[in-house]
Design an enzyme around this catalytic site. Sequence first.
Site, PDB file in Angstrom:
ATOM      1  N   THR A 104       0.822  -1.210   0.000  1.00  0.00           N
ATOM      2  CA  THR A 104       0.000   0.000   0.000  1.00  0.00           C
ATOM      3  C   THR A 104       0.850   1.252   0.000  1.00  0.00           C
ATOM      4  O   THR A 104       0.639   2.180  -0.794  1.00  0.00           O
ATOM      5  CB  THR A 104      -0.927  -0.004   1.225  1.00  0.00           C
ATOM      6  OG1 THR A 104      -1.781  -1.148   1.161  1.00  0.00           O
ATOM      7  CG2 THR A 104      -1.780   1.252   1.252  1.00  0.00           C
ATOM      8  N   LYS A 151       8.610   0.990  11.825  1.00  0.00           N
ATOM      9  CA  LYS A 151       8.690   1.362  13.245  1.00  0.00           C
ATOM     10  C   LYS A 151       9.313   0.272  14.110  1.00  0.00           C
ATOM     11  O   LYS A 151      10.045   0.558  15.053  1.00  0.00           O
ATOM     12  CB  LYS A 151       7.315   1.777  13.781  1.00  0.00           C
ATOM     13  CG  LYS A 151       6.321   0.682  14.107  1.00  0.00           C
ATOM     14  CD  LYS A 151       5.514   0.191  12.934  1.00  0.00           C
ATOM     15  CE  LYS A 151       4.595   1.244  12.374  1.00  0.00           C
ATOM     16  NZ  LYS A 151       3.723   0.708  11.289  1.00  0.00           N
ATOM     17  N   GLU A 211      10.355   9.404   9.234  1.00  0.00           N
ATOM     18  CA  GLU A 211       9.167  10.181   9.600  1.00  0.00           C
ATOM     19  C   GLU A 211       7.902   9.339   9.526  1.00  0.00           C
ATOM     20  O   GLU A 211       6.993   9.475  10.349  1.00  0.00           O
ATOM     21  CB  GLU A 211       9.031  11.398   8.691  1.00  0.00           C
ATOM     22  CG  GLU A 211       7.853  12.305   9.018  1.00  0.00           C
ATOM     23  CD  GLU A 211       7.966  12.941  10.394  1.00  0.00           C
ATOM     24  OE1 GLU A 211       7.097  12.656  11.253  1.00  0.00           O
ATOM     25  OE2 GLU A 211       8.908  13.717  10.616  1.00  0.00           O
ATOM     26  N   GLY A 225     -10.961  -3.323   6.645  1.00  0.00           N
ATOM     27  CA  GLY A 225      -9.554  -3.150   6.314  1.00  0.00           C
ATOM     28  C   GLY A 225      -8.773  -2.343   7.329  1.00  0.00           C
ATOM     29  O   GLY A 225      -7.602  -2.014   7.101  1.00  0.00           O
ATOM     30  N   LYS A 248       6.135   2.667  18.304  1.00  0.00           N
ATOM     31  CA  LYS A 248       6.100   4.107  18.038  1.00  0.00           C
ATOM     32  C   LYS A 248       6.474   4.907  19.285  1.00  0.00           C
ATOM     33  O   LYS A 248       7.184   5.914  19.198  1.00  0.00           O
ATOM     34  CB  LYS A 248       4.711   4.499  17.537  1.00  0.00           C
ATOM     35  CG  LYS A 248       4.344   3.839  16.211  1.00  0.00           C
ATOM     36  CD  LYS A 248       2.870   4.028  15.878  1.00  0.00           C
ATOM     37  CE  LYS A 248       2.491   3.272  14.624  1.00  0.00           C
ATOM     38  NZ  LYS A 248       1.032   3.324  14.347  1.00  0.00           N
TER      39      LYS A 248
END
Length: 450
Positions: free
Chosen positions: A26, A119, A143, A201, A219
């Site tokens: 994606t 991450k 980022e 989803g 994170k």
Amino acid sequence: MSADGKGGQAGGDTTPLRIGVAGLGTVGAGLVKLLRANESIVADRAGRPIVVTAVAARDRTRDRGIDLAGLTWHDDALALAHDPDIDVVVELIGGAEGIARRLVTAALQAGRPVVTANKALVAIHGAELAALAERAGVPLTFEAAVAGGIPAIKAVREGLAADRLVRVGGILNGTCNYIMTAMRESGRAFADVLAEAQALGYAEADPSTDVDGIDAAHKLAILAGLAFGRPVAFSSVHVEGIRAIDALDLTFARELGYRIKLLGLARRREDGIEARVHPCLVPERAPIAQVDGVFNAVVAEGAFVGRLMLEGRGAGEGPTATAVAADLIDIARGNAVPVWGRSTDGLTQVEALPRAAFNEEYYLRLNVHDRPGVIADVTAVLRDYGVSLRSMLQHGRAASDDPTVADAPSVPLVLVTHRTRESAMIEALARIAALPAVIGDPAMIRIEAG
């Protein structure tokens, strides 16, 4: 910036920055779309064009909705690290180990700048990779690894660089936030809402990384490292997920004036750093309590800046691809900062404080037999461990000819404590769970000011 990614941008140099993308899921496909759709905007802000010249993915036959004609295709992602027609490697494979780690390591060792959205990789191996990047004199940027399109990394590491941050965290997982929001609004059980999230989803077929708090913990470890200037050992982060949250807890929270959110929280204390992920009751009027659905929110607090909150979509093709592209623009312009905001010389990971050192207010929900003396027994245990009560809720005393009999109906009992050390709560709850009138394990949720 020179083509090898090490120097600053040469005056008037419009040589394209050539990137190789590992992973065409994606986000990878979204990055290709974004760089093509916003070609002129990106080139203007980067000072030079940014073009995808090579890709690596396992399935060449899959339709990704993008034209890959003219791009070099590598079946082995590691080849990107040494492709002479690539200036920057973009790692979008995911996972803390395996090919993702090997690719990033090889690219840095070869003197190639790396952009990643991974991450888990940064949270677990960030100190090691930062040292590699520093020795090679190339950027390592991420980022997109925290909160998708929210510029959380830049805000914490660069925008707030002059302040002493004392707190950072927030709502760091959109899947959990969607589930908690839907449970609160509909009164449905966790399992039902999770199935809905999977159908839409928002949740994976195996949702463990999200609903068990691991994604948010990755994170948080990154944010804590940036906020406090040194990486936090991921293994020391206390992690709880949302599987144990009952719809009844959301109902009682509303009655008490709270909402329940899965939060990642990192605090600088005199005796060390707290880093923890778990459900929290937050006042319903607090700004973070209003962040619903799949949205994320990052909160930072400093001695001079005070408290600020950034809100936005924490995942998805567009937001995450935008964050990756922002890193590429920085590299194209030669804007590089140390991974953790400081040199890695002597930089070591710091262990987070253990759970027993937490000091909070607590929401307790017990399922108890509805008979005289139960509340006295429970409060006596809390008294013995120095836990003071702030409020109590009990509803629905069931009808019974003799409420003292052993099979007396059960009712929920909710207690809210004043601030106390978690070590005392752990011991008190073990004693309370052993009381004859208490059915099952007590539920405990920490309370945050928001």
